[in-house]
Write a protein that holds these residues in place. Structure first.
Motif, PDB file in Angstrom:
ATOM      1  N   GLY A 110       0.812  -1.212   0.000  1.00 48.41           N
ATOM      2  CA  GLY A 110       0.000   0.000   0.000  1.00 48.41           C
ATOM      3  C   GLY A 110       0.844   1.261   0.000  1.00 48.41           C
ATOM      4  N   ILE A 111       1.938   1.237   0.770  1.00 57.57           N
ATOM      5  CA  ILE A 111       2.826   2.405   0.803  1.00 57.57           C
ATOM      6  C   ILE A 111       3.502   2.598  -0.546  1.00 57.57           C
ATOM      7  CG2 ILE A 111       4.931   3.331   1.832  1.00 57.57           C
ATOM      8  CD1 ILE A 111       4.119   2.011   4.449  1.00 57.57           C
ATOM      9  N   SER A 112       3.986   1.512  -1.141  1.00 57.14           N
ATOM     10  CA  SER A 112       4.657   1.638  -2.442  1.00 57.14           C
ATOM     11  C   SER A 112       3.680   2.088  -3.528  1.00 57.14           C
ATOM     12  CB  SER A 112       5.313   0.311  -2.818  1.00 57.14           C
ATOM     13  OG  SER A 112       4.339  -0.706  -2.961  1.00 57.14           O
ATOM     14  N   ASN A 113       2.447   1.593  -3.476  1.00 53.61           N
ATOM     15  CA  ASN A 113       1.464   1.986  -4.486  1.00 53.61           C
ATOM     16  C   ASN A 113       0.939   3.402  -4.262  1.00 53.61           C
ATOM     17  OD1 ASN A 113       1.638  -0.463  -5.800  1.00 53.61           O
ATOM     18  ND2 ASN A 113      -0.070  -1.371  -4.693  1.00 53.61           N
ATOM     19  N   TYR A 114       1.161   3.947  -3.059  1.00 52.68           N
ATOM     20  CA  TYR A 114       0.779   5.344  -2.829  1.00 52.68           C
ATOM     21  C   TYR A 114       1.519   6.266  -3.794  1.00 52.68           C
ATOM     22  CZ  TYR A 114       1.855   9.934  -0.935  1.00 52.68           C
ATOM     23  OH  TYR A 114       2.106  11.272  -0.814  1.00 52.68           O
ATOM     24  N   PHE A 115       2.790   5.954  -4.062  1.00 50.23           N
ATOM     25  CA  PHE A 115       3.568   6.806  -4.955  1.00 50.23           C
ATOM     26  C   PHE A 115       2.995   6.795  -6.375  1.00 50.23           C
ATOM     27  CE2 PHE A 115       6.558   5.665  -1.585  1.00 50.23           C
ATOM     28  CZ  PHE A 115       7.001   6.927  -1.222  1.00 50.23           C
ATOM     29  N   LEU A 116       2.328   5.701  -6.748  1.00 49.85           N
ATOM     30  CA  LEU A 116       1.720   5.637  -8.076  1.00 49.85           C
ATOM     31  C   LEU A 116       0.491   6.537  -8.182  1.00 49.85           C
ATOM     32  CD1 LEU A 116       1.943   1.788  -8.743  1.00 49.85           C
ATOM     33  CD2 LEU A 116       3.560   3.578  -9.418  1.00 49.85           C
ATOM     34  N   MET A 117      -0.100   6.918  -7.031  1.00 47.02           N
ATOM     35  CA  MET A 117      -1.282   7.768  -7.066  1.00 47.02           C
ATOM     36  C   MET A 117      -0.965   9.162  -7.592  1.00 47.02           C
ATOM     37  SD  MET A 117      -3.827   5.978  -6.228  1.00 47.02           S
ATOM     38  CE  MET A 117      -4.997   7.320  -6.130  1.00 47.02           C
ATOM     39  N   PHE A 118       0.306   9.544  -7.595  1.00 49.10           N
ATOM     40  CA  PHE A 118       0.677  10.853  -8.133  1.00 49.10           C
ATOM     41  C   PHE A 118       0.272  10.957  -9.595  1.00 49.10           C
ATOM     42  CE2 PHE A 118       3.818  13.490 -10.373  1.00 49.10           C
ATOM     43  CZ  PHE A 118       3.596  14.695  -9.732  1.00 49.10           C
ATOM     44  N   ARG A 119       0.356   9.842 -10.331  1.00 47.80           N
ATOM     45  CA  ARG A 119      -0.025   9.868 -11.740  1.00 47.80           C
ATOM     46  C   ARG A 119      -1.517  10.150 -11.900  1.00 47.80           C
ATOM     47  NH1 ARG A 119       1.625   4.134 -13.782  1.00 47.80           N
ATOM     48  NH2 ARG A 119       0.153   3.690 -12.090  1.00 47.80           N
ATOM     49  N   ASP A 120      -2.335   9.541 -11.035  1.00 49.43           N
ATOM     50  CA  ASP A 120      -3.782   9.750 -11.123  1.00 49.43           C
ATOM     51  C   ASP A 120      -4.151  11.188 -10.778  1.00 49.43           C
ATOM     52  OD1 ASP A 120      -5.025   6.771 -11.322  1.00 49.43           O
ATOM     53  OD2 ASP A 120      -3.265   6.773 -10.045  1.00 49.43           O
TER      54      ASP A 120
END
Length: 256
Positions: free
Chosen positions: A188-198
């Protein structure tokens, strides 16, 4: 890699570009005195705290439902939000919650005024919901696989004393799932950084104040070539992640 680390350490402790001079912790003090940075840091901590708690709760519930039956190909549908392109997801999100989206059209049919969901008070909850939609499936399938691997004898032995299914989950499954929950939180923490794209696809480089995260601050510092503040902000972000991971390991040691 070593050159990059040395460069980052040099930038966060020095001032100036043409004639750099040692500044010690001055960059960190000035960064902490910046209201925009404190807002971005607070939003990041709040989002991670709320998002991770809800992610684990929903993933555990979905895993318990999936684990009751045999693995079905339909469970792979939980992974679909992860493979949908960011621009396609953003377009669908805007068509649902935008000014002319489906929700506002339904409100118009009901005689209500349109609501600016994406830029108003609902912006933060909607971003958390988007985070949950994209990440719950992956974590729930991992938990479901572990739950299926738990011997049936454990449940049979517990049912000799109690028939409460929630008691079995709380007293038997949760202690066994603690290491897997830790892995889910790290995902979940690592995928949080992917939310920047959204967020960038929905709002560009200037999102609403409640959605302004550390990644936006660092991106703006990079655009303005302010590498000193960028390096110092990266340190604060690393500290936040280290604290969260340390808390997770403490929780695992307590329940394990």
């Amino acid at each position: 890699m070593r050159c990059r680390l040395r460069s980052a350490c040099f930038l966060r402790l020095h001032r100036g570009v043409a004639h750099p001079h040692f500044a010690g912790l001055q960059n960190f003090r000035e960064l902490w005195g910046t209201a925009v940075f404190r807002q971005a840091l607070g939003n990041t901590v709040l989002f991670l705290t709320v998002g991770l708690c809800l992610l684990l709760a929903l993933a555990l519930f979905a895993a318990l439902v999936c684990a009751k039956g045999r693995f079905a190909p339909q469970e792979l549908a939980l992974l679909l939000p992860m493979v949908i392109p960011v621009n396609s997801f953003a377009l669908g999100w805007q068509s649902l919650w935008g000014q002319n989206g489906a929700v506002n059209r339904l409100l118009g049919l009901a005689g209500r005024e349109p609501v600016d969901f994406l830029n108003g008070a609902a912006a933060f909850p909607l971003l958390v919901a988007l985070y949950l939609i994209k990440n719950t499936g992956c974590v729930s399938l991992i938990l479901a696989a572990v739950i299926r691997a738990v011997p049936q004898d454990y449940q049979d032995a517990y049912q000799l004393d109690s028939t409460s299914e929630w008691g079995y989950v709380r007293r038997v499954l949760l202690p066994l799932l603690t290491p897997t929950l830790l892995i889910g939180m790290l995902l979940g923490i690592s995928n949080y950084f992917l939310m920047f794209r959204d967020v960038y696809a929905l709002y560009g480089s200037n999102p609403p104040a409640r959605l302004y995260m550390l990644q936006h601050f660092m991106n703006n510092m990079f655009k303005h070539l302010d590498y000193q503040r960028l390096s110092a902000a990266a340190v604060f972000l690393a500290i936040v992640i280290v604290i969260l991971v340390a808390l997770l390991f403490l929780i695992e040691n307590y329940f394990g």
